[in-house]
Design a protein around this motif. Structure first.
Motif, PDB file in Angstrom:
ATOM      1  N   ARG A   1       0.803  -1.224   0.000  1.00 34.88           N
ATOM      2  CA  ARG A   1       0.000   0.000   0.000  1.00 34.88           C
ATOM      3  C   ARG A   1       0.835   1.272   0.000  1.00 34.88           C
ATOM      4  O   ARG A   1       0.288   2.360   0.086  1.00 34.88           O
ATOM      5  CB  ARG A   1      -0.943   0.026   1.202  1.00 34.88           C
ATOM      6  N   HIS A   2       2.165   1.169  -0.077  1.00 34.46           N
ATOM      7  CA  HIS A   2       2.990   2.368  -0.175  1.00 34.46           C
ATOM      8  C   HIS A   2       4.316   2.007  -0.838  1.00 34.46           C
ATOM      9  O   HIS A   2       4.630   0.826  -1.038  1.00 34.46           O
ATOM     10  CB  HIS A   2       3.219   3.012   1.200  1.00 34.46           C
ATOM     11  N   TYR A   3       5.080   3.041  -1.156  1.00 34.55           N
ATOM     12  CA  TYR A   3       6.374   2.879  -1.831  1.00 34.55           C
ATOM     13  C   TYR A   3       7.434   3.557  -0.987  1.00 34.55           C
ATOM     14  O   TYR A   3       7.275   4.712  -0.565  1.00 34.55           O
ATOM     15  CB  TYR A   3       6.311   3.504  -3.227  1.00 34.55           C
ATOM     16  N   SER A   4       8.519   2.848  -0.723  1.00 32.17           N
ATOM     17  CA  SER A   4       9.602   3.359   0.122  1.00 32.17           C
ATOM     18  C   SER A   4      10.805   3.669  -0.749  1.00 32.17           C
ATOM     19  O   SER A   4      11.256   2.817  -1.529  1.00 32.17           O
ATOM     20  CB  SER A   4       9.964   2.318   1.187  1.00 32.17           C
ATOM     21  N   HIS A   5      11.360   4.891  -0.617  1.00 29.06           N
ATOM     22  CA  HIS A   5      12.508   5.298  -1.416  1.00 29.06           C
ATOM     23  C   HIS A   5      13.364   6.248  -0.594  1.00 29.06           C
ATOM     24  O   HIS A   5      12.894   7.258  -0.073  1.00 29.06           O
ATOM     25  CB  HIS A   5      12.063   5.973  -2.721  1.00 29.06           C
ATOM     26  N   ASP A   6      14.635   5.896  -0.450  1.00 30.12           N
ATOM     27  CA  ASP A   6      15.567   6.647   0.395  1.00 30.12           C
ATOM     28  C   ASP A   6      14.968   6.835   1.788  1.00 30.12           C
ATOM     29  O   ASP A   6      14.551   5.867   2.412  1.00 30.12           O
ATOM     30  CB  ASP A   6      15.927   7.985  -0.262  1.00 30.12           C
ATOM     31  N   ALA A   7      14.914   8.070   2.272  1.00 26.27           N
ATOM     32  CA  ALA A   7      14.370   8.336   3.608  1.00 26.27           C
ATOM     33  C   ALA A   7      12.915   8.766   3.556  1.00 26.27           C
ATOM     34  O   ALA A   7      12.427   9.423   4.487  1.00 26.27           O
ATOM     35  CB  ALA A   7      15.190   9.423   4.298  1.00 26.27           C
ATOM     36  N   TRP A   8      12.199   8.371   2.503  1.00 24.67           N
ATOM     37  CA  TRP A   8      10.834   8.835   2.292  1.00 24.67           C
ATOM     38  C   TRP A   8       9.909   7.668   1.989  1.00 24.67           C
ATOM     39  O   TRP A   8      10.334   6.627   1.472  1.00 24.67           O
ATOM     40  CB  TRP A   8      10.791   9.836   1.133  1.00 24.67           C
ATOM     41  N   ASN A   9       8.638   7.859   2.290  1.00 23.84           N
ATOM     42  CA  ASN A   9       7.568   6.938   1.911  1.00 23.84           C
ATOM     43  C   ASN A   9       6.535   7.708   1.096  1.00 23.84           C
ATOM     44  O   ASN A   9       6.300   8.900   1.350  1.00 23.84           O
ATOM     45  CB  ASN A   9       6.885   6.325   3.131  1.00 23.84           C
ATOM     46  N   SER A  10       5.915   7.029   0.159  1.00 16.03           N
ATOM     47  CA  SER A  10       4.916   7.667  -0.700  1.00 16.03           C
ATOM     48  C   SER A  10       3.708   6.762  -0.870  1.00 16.03           C
ATOM     49  O   SER A  10       3.835   5.535  -0.913  1.00 16.03           O
ATOM     50  CB  SER A  10       5.504   7.989  -2.085  1.00 16.03           C
ATOM     51  N   ILE A  11       2.550   7.395  -0.977  1.00  8.57           N
ATOM     52  CA  ILE A  11       1.295   6.707  -1.268  1.00  8.57           C
ATOM     53  C   ILE A  11       0.656   7.395  -2.472  1.00  8.57           C
ATOM     54  O   ILE A  11       0.554   8.626  -2.509  1.00  8.57           O
ATOM     55  CB  ILE A  11       0.340   6.738  -0.059  1.00  8.57           C
ATOM     56  N   THR A  12       0.224   6.594  -3.437  1.00 12.36           N
ATOM     57  CA  THR A  12      -0.366   7.119  -4.658  1.00 12.36           C
ATOM     58  C   THR A  12      -1.764   6.555  -4.829  1.00 12.36           C
ATOM     59  O   THR A  12      -2.002   5.370  -4.581  1.00 12.36           O
ATOM     60  CB  THR A  12       0.487   6.754  -5.887  1.00 12.36           C
ATOM     61  N   ALA A  13      -2.680   7.409  -5.227  1.00  7.77           N
ATOM     62  CA  ALA A  13      -4.069   7.006  -5.481  1.00  7.77           C
ATOM     63  C   ALA A  13      -4.507   7.606  -6.805  1.00  7.77           C
ATOM     64  O   ALA A  13      -3.992   8.653  -7.236  1.00  7.77           O
ATOM     65  CB  ALA A  13      -4.994   7.466  -4.354  1.00  7.77           C
ATOM     66  N   THR A  14      -5.444   6.946  -7.445  1.00  4.34           N
ATOM     67  CA  THR A  14      -6.048   7.490  -8.650  1.00  4.34           C
ATOM     68  C   THR A  14      -7.398   8.093  -8.314  1.00  4.34           C
ATOM     69  O   THR A  14      -7.959   7.828  -7.235  1.00  4.34           O
ATOM     70  CB  THR A  14      -6.215   6.407  -9.729  1.00  4.34           C
ATOM     71  N   LEU A  15      -7.908   8.925  -9.193  1.00  2.60           N
ATOM     72  CA  LEU A  15      -9.154   9.640  -8.956  1.00  2.60           C
ATOM     73  C   LEU A  15     -10.255   9.054  -9.825  1.00  2.60           C
ATOM     74  O   LEU A  15     -10.065   8.857 -11.032  1.00  2.60           O
ATOM     75  CB  LEU A  15      -9.003  11.135  -9.275  1.00  2.60           C
TER      76      LEU A  15
ATOM     77  N   ARG B   1       4.248   8.720  10.140  1.00  3.11           N
ATOM     78  CA  ARG B   1       3.384   7.591   9.808  1.00  3.11           C
ATOM     79  C   ARG B   1       2.767   7.837   8.432  1.00  3.11           C
ATOM     80  O   ARG B   1       1.912   8.712   8.267  1.00  3.11           O
ATOM     81  CB  ARG B   1       2.290   7.427  10.857  1.00  3.11           C
ATOM     82  N   ILE B   2       3.179   7.050   7.453  1.00  2.00           N
ATOM     83  CA  ILE B   2       2.697   7.280   6.096  1.00  2.00           C
ATOM     84  C   ILE B   2       1.214   6.944   5.985  1.00  2.00           C
ATOM     85  O   ILE B   2       0.505   7.513   5.135  1.00  2.00           O
ATOM     86  CB  ILE B   2       3.527   6.452   5.092  1.00  2.00           C
ATOM     87  N   THR B   3       0.702   6.040   6.830  1.00  2.41           N
ATOM     88  CA  THR B   3      -0.727   5.730   6.772  1.00  2.41           C
ATOM     89  C   THR B   3      -1.569   6.951   7.123  1.00  2.41           C
ATOM     90  O   THR B   3      -2.643   7.155   6.555  1.00  2.41           O
ATOM     91  CB  THR B   3      -1.058   4.577   7.711  1.00  2.41           C
ATOM     92  N   GLU B   4      -1.085   7.775   8.045  1.00  2.00           N
ATOM     93  CA  GLU B   4      -1.826   8.980   8.404  1.00  2.00           C
ATOM     94  C   GLU B   4      -1.819   9.986   7.259  1.00  2.00           C
ATOM     95  O   GLU B   4      -2.837  10.614   6.965  1.00  2.00           O
ATOM     96  CB  GLU B   4      -1.207   9.614   9.654  1.00  2.00           C
TER      97      GLU B   4
END
Length: 499
Positions: free
Chosen positions: A336-350, A453-456
């Motif tokens: 449910r997320h993507y981890s890269h370097d010191a960051w996390n990302s979440i992507t959604a479509t509309l 917390r990337i979920t938040e």
């Protein structure tokens, strides 16, 4: 219909038999043949066993779950599990292993692994060498421009109508070139880091300035930095190799022939960007500029250091980001997320609302929270005239078949089905008037430090999407590809698979 409200869209495919598409109907029918054969022979026990096996198979094929069929979810989950166990979904940069390659060779993860960046011949009064992005996996070429637009927040309705007409003219002109396959508009917003302001202050601050004036300027800068949001806007033009190669052979072939054709297309696109769309500046990025944009896409916190290095070195080559270091040092894709370097990302479509989308309604989605970066991609895949006519004829045939079956079965047509059918039948007239058939889609990404917390942050992103009038759909099991498309302006398209 006013040009600022986009509501003339429908499903890409209409199911002609109780909502089922052709392959779904074929799979269900073929799976039902063995038990029917056993029944015709009077062998009830084997028929019952085959029917018991057919029922769950039919449910997997026809039941949609969050935009995909159950069978599609099973295949995606299996592929993700295999990639996780074998380590294929985990990326480690060559430089992180102490084996960095040539500085001009991109070292990027996932769908960007097959990317190569070439420099076009010098063009224009300044002799800029535009970066030509080649995707070997999908056999496409892309060129990206950094653009500046005054915004539509304070625009009058008449001005917004002109922008809508300008976008339509751009897409129609792109289809008329018979080269452009997709046009992408990307916007990235992040809390202001003050790098440019710090450099300007260091150059213009006088040592003889009174301490009070220095203190006031520092306090004003701190207050503005906390409230300001920096916005980056990019436009990317995609051209498939299948179309470009034919035109390039007439221009001499090779990279120079392709560059000549692409630069001609870019000149036409830039005319519409500066004209009907009201862009005040359009700068097609060079390879070093694109590498810096790519690096800040993976690591938003590195931008201030890059700006300081460029300021101190006077834009020398030693201060530029090499392509070998433009990607992350490490990346890993979770469900449910993507981890890269010191960051996390979440992507959604509309998911587009039935009542239509008003121009500017996505503004709340682009407002970043504390410590996060927001990015949105709006892509316009352009269908060729021949394919558009074929798809329209097929959709009309499906609609007619569905009406006939419902009439024979004496079933009432739902309002949503009637709405989709009416729009499909109106497409033929629009195509006859020379308009392009576009299957637009949008992606929104939020990036936050791993300490948060990337979920938040993902929950806040979904809330902002719903507040804008859209429905969010998380890109589960494909967060890596979705992040690359929504945040890195290298021309990753979700409508094109691997060649």
């Amino acid at each position: 219909m006013d040009a600022t409200t986009y509501r003339d869209y429908s499903r890409a495919r209409l199911g002609f038999f109780f909502g089922l598409t052709g392959w779904q109907l074929a799979a269900v029918t073929l799976g039902l043949l063995p038990p029917l054969w056993e029944i015709s022979l009077g062998r009830w026990a084997p028929a019952g066993a085959l029917l018991a096996a057919w029922a769950p198979m039919a449910l997997l094929v026809v039941t949609p779950v969050r935009g995909r069929s159950s069978a599609g979810w099973l295949l995606a989950a299996a592929a993700h599990a295999v990639g996780t166990v074998t380590g294929w979904s985990r990326f480690t940069a060559e430089a992180a292993r102490g084996a960095a390659g040539p500085a001009a060779t991109p070292d990027l993860p996932g769908v960007l692994a097959g990317t190569r960046v070439h420099e076009a011949p010098p063009a224009g009064p300044s002799g800029r060498r535009v970066a030509l992005i080649q995707h070997h996996a999908t056999r496409t070429w892309a060129v990206t421009a950094a653009v500046v637009h005054p915004g539509i927040g304070l625009s009058e309705p008449a001005q917004r109508d002109l922008y809508g007409v300008g976008l339509t003219a751009l897409l129609d002109a792109a289809r008329a070139t018979e080269l452009v396959d997709e046009i992408q508009l990307m916007v990235r917003t992040v809390p202001e880091d003050g790098a440019e302001r710090d450099g300007w202050t260091a150059r213009h601050r006088s040592p003889a300035a009174p301490p009070a004036a220095r203190r006031v300027n520092d306090e004003l800068q701190a207050a503005l930095r906390a409230a300001a949001v920096r916005t980056e806007t990019f436009v990317t033009v995609l051209v498939p190799e299948g179309r470009l190669g034919k035109a390039a052979r007439e221009a001499g072939g090779g990279l120079e022939g392709r560059a000549q054709v692409l630069l001609g297309v870019l000149a036409e696109v830039e005319t519409h960007l500066r004209g009907g769309l009201g862009m005040t500046d359009v700068a097609w990025l060079t390879s070093p500029e694109l590498a810096g944009v790519c690096r800040t896409g993976f690591a938003p916190g590195d931008r201030a250091g890059i700006i300081d290095a460029l300021r101190l070195e006077g834009s020398g080559e030693s201060a530029q980001v090499p392509w070998a270091l433009a990607g992350p040092s490490g990346a890993d894709s979770a469900v449910r997320h993507y981890s890269h370097d010191a960051w996390n990302s979440i992507t959604a479509t509309l998911l587009l609302p039935v009542r239509g989308a008003l121009m500017g309604s996505l503004a709340p989605v682009l407002v970043p929270g504390a410590g996060e970066r927001r990015s949105i991609l709006v892509a316009y895949p352009i269908t060729t005239a021949r394919a558009a006519n074929r798809q329209t004829a097929s959709s009309e045939w499906s609609a007619d078949m569905a009406d006939g079956l419902r009439s024979r079965a004496r079933m009432r047509q739902s309002a949503r089905s009637a709405h989709d059918t009416a729009r499909v039948r109106n497409l033929d007239g629009k195509l006859a008037r020379g308009h392009a058939l576009v299957r637009a889609y949008a992606l929104v990404c939020v990036t936050a430090p791993k300490s948060a917390r990337i979920t938040e942050h993902g929950r806040r992103l979904d809330a902002s999407i719903r507040a804008a009038g859209f429905a969010p759909l998380r890109m589960d099991l494909s967060q890596d590809a979705a992040f690359a498309a929504a945040t890195i302006p290298l021309g990753v398209s979700l409508t094109r698979g691997r060649a």
